[in-house]
Design an enzyme around this catalytic site. Structure first.
Site, PDB file in Angstrom:
ATOM      1  CE  LYS A 115      -4.302  -1.856   1.816  1.00 42.19           C
ATOM      2  NZ  LYS A 115      -5.299  -1.832   2.890  1.00 42.19           N
ATOM      3  CE  LYS A 197      -5.583  -9.364  -2.352  1.00 42.99           C
ATOM      4  NZ  LYS A 197      -6.879  -9.202  -1.735  1.00 42.99           N
ATOM      5  CE  LYS A 200     -12.731  -4.544  -2.046  1.00 44.12           C
ATOM      6  NZ  LYS A 200     -13.439  -4.352  -0.772  1.00 44.12           N
TER       7      LYS A 200
HETATM    8  P1  ADP Z   1      -9.371  -6.278  -1.657  1.00 44.54           P
HETATM    9  O1  ADP Z   1      -7.960  -6.790  -1.756  1.00 44.54           O
HETATM   10  O2  ADP Z   1     -10.129  -6.546  -2.902  1.00 44.54           O
HETATM   11  O3  ADP Z   1      -9.416  -4.833  -1.231  1.00 44.54           O
HETATM   12  P2  ADP Z   1     -10.212  -6.825   1.037  1.00 44.54           P
HETATM   13  O4  ADP Z   1      -8.853  -6.457   1.527  1.00 44.54           O
HETATM   14  O5  ADP Z   1     -11.326  -5.892   1.294  1.00 44.54           O
HETATM   15  O6  ADP Z   1     -10.082  -7.102  -0.534  1.00 44.54           O
HETATM   16  O7  ADP Z   1     -10.559  -8.271   1.591  1.00 44.54           O
HETATM   17  C1  ADP Z   1     -11.704  -8.658   2.324  1.00 44.54           C
HETATM   18  C2  ADP Z   1     -11.632 -10.141   2.629  1.00 44.54           C
HETATM   19  O8  ADP Z   1     -11.582 -10.903   1.428  1.00 44.54           O
HETATM   20  C3  ADP Z   1     -10.361 -10.559   3.403  1.00 44.54           C
HETATM   21  O9  ADP Z   1     -10.680 -11.620   4.285  1.00 44.54           O
HETATM   22  C4  ADP Z   1      -9.436 -11.020   2.329  1.00 44.54           C
HETATM   23  O10 ADP Z   1      -8.452 -11.924   2.795  1.00 44.54           O
HETATM   24  C5  ADP Z   1     -10.407 -11.695   1.380  1.00 44.54           C
HETATM   25  N1  ADP Z   1      -9.886 -11.660   0.022  1.00 44.54           N
HETATM   26  C6  ADP Z   1      -9.579 -10.542  -0.683  1.00 44.54           C
HETATM   27  N2  ADP Z   1      -9.152 -10.845  -1.922  1.00 44.54           N
HETATM   28  C7  ADP Z   1      -9.191 -12.202  -2.008  1.00 44.54           C
HETATM   29  C8  ADP Z   1      -8.878 -13.133  -3.066  1.00 44.54           C
HETATM   30  N3  ADP Z   1      -8.451 -12.716  -4.232  1.00 44.54           N
HETATM   31  N4  ADP Z   1      -9.038 -14.445  -2.811  1.00 44.54           N
HETATM   32  C9  ADP Z   1      -9.490 -14.886  -1.605  1.00 44.54           C
HETATM   33  N5  ADP Z   1      -9.797 -14.047  -0.575  1.00 44.54           N
HETATM   34  C10 ADP Z   1      -9.660 -12.728  -0.765  1.00 44.54           C
END
Ligand code: ADP
Ligand code: TRP
Length: 315
Positions: A115, A197, A200
């Site tokens: 980040k 991964k 968003k």
């Molecule tokens: P992002 O990376 O899209 O901002 P968040 O950080 O808001 O996602 O993640 C919310 C939840 O979803 C967390 O428990 C995170 O570990 C899970 N998560 C996020 N991206 C993935 C992914 N690509 N595969 C599996 N779990 C995920």
């Protein structure tokens, strides 16, 4: 309240994608419905303000995420559903953990490093201390298991360290040593760049929003890359929704397979989409649930923070 506690949250930063669902939310539902745990599921709004954001937009994102939780099947009769910032005891506990955590431990955190690169002009203290607030979220309710995706494992390990540092320093056995609870699909990859991964923070063609229209599913999956890593990722997605898939996964015929996957996922989330629209129209109903969740969470938080303050000698 005497079952083991499960705690997890998601930041209100935009629509939920398939990774969020398969890595976290789906697991929350199974845990909630097992009846074996006291469940705390919250909206991590204080975490989300560590990134650049717009205040008006934030309010909408918090409400939408509450609708997502409810539409997916979180049930206020079975789980405590609340907004993180409405239980300020969590920031008090974060301060206490600040005093126990070596700076070097936070400097190691991969999410902080990522980040910091992404928002080089806004490397604020909140971003740095982010995992400590997460530890406080979890330990305030003595969360033993934390259902999250793979990318959050390092933060849960730091949570366990905070529990140990606290218990050792004050010679108590107050906090449990939290562990992450992963699904069979803890890391869904981007559709366009499957070495990353699904997130968003990547452009919207990289991920599938679970409330998106079926046409968009077809378009985005249609354009997903068919490299070996891309096919592997689509196969993982296919397997996760196998019950809804009206055909086999055939890597030799990806165009056809992609259509089957897009249709299967769209069918799987049809009910979710309809329910989410209903919740969005019934704002009072949703806000009442969050108010009730706040009350229940805060009753526990206040009791625990009082005990914690006694242990550390300030009360
Ligand atoms: P992002 O990376 O899209 O901002 P968040 O950080 O808001 O996602 O993640 C919310 C939840 O979803 C967390 O428990 C995170 O570990 C899970 N998560 C996020 N991206 C993935 C992914 N690509 N595969 C599996 N779990 C995920
Ligand atoms: N950091 C988590 C994420 O980005 C969100 C989060 C905040 C969380 N507090 C938590 C997850 C406590 C589990 C437990 O997804």
């Amino acid at each position: 309240m005497n079952k083991p506690s499960i705690v997890s949250g998601i930041q209100p930063t935009g629509p939920l994608h398939l990774g969020n669902y398969l890595g976290a939310l789906k697991n929350w539902l199974e845990i909630q419905n097992s009846g074996k745990y006291d469940c705390f599921f919250f909206i991590a709004d204080y975490h989300s303000i560590t990134e650049d954001y717009d205040a008006q937009e934030k309010r909408k994102q918090i409400f939408e995420l509450a609708c997502d939780y409810l539409a997916a099947g979180l049930d206020p009769k079975k789980s405590i559903i609340f907004i993180q910032s409405q239980v300020p005891e969590c920031t008090e506990l974060a301060w206490i953990f600040n005093t126990l955590t070596p700076v070097a431990e936070l400097e190691r955190m991969t999410q902080f490093k990522d980040k910091s690169q992404r928002q080089a002009k806004n490397i604020n203290m909140g971003l740095f201390a982010y995992p400590i607030l997460q530890a406080a979220d979890i330990l305030l309710y003595k969360g033993g298991l934390v259902p999250v995706g793979q990318d959050q494992v390092q933060h849960v390990e730091l949570t366990r360290d905070c529990a140990r540092w606290f218990n050792n320093k004050y010679k108590v056995k107050y906090f449990p040593e939290s562990k992450p609870l992963l699904t069979e699909t803890p890391k869904i990859m981007s559709l366009l760049a499957p070495e990353n991964k699904m997130s968003k923070s990547l452009g919207d063609k990289h991920w599938l929003g679970i409330d998106e229209l079926p046409e968009l599913f077809a378009e985005k999956i249609g354009k997903a890359v068919s490299t070996p890593a891309g096919i592997e990722n689509l196969k993982t997605i296919y397997q996760a929704f196998k019950r809804k898939m009206a055909g086999e996964f055939n890597p030799e015929k990806m165009a056809e397979t992609k259509k089957i996957i897009a249709k299967g996922i769209a069918d799987y989330f049809a009910d979710f989409r309809a329910k989410k629209e209903k919740f969005k129209e019934d704002k009072k109903f949703v806000l009442d649930i969050l108010a009730e969740g706040r009350q229940k969470a805060q009753a526990i938080a206040q009791k625990n923070i009082k005990e914690i303050k006694k242990i550390i000698g300030v009360e």
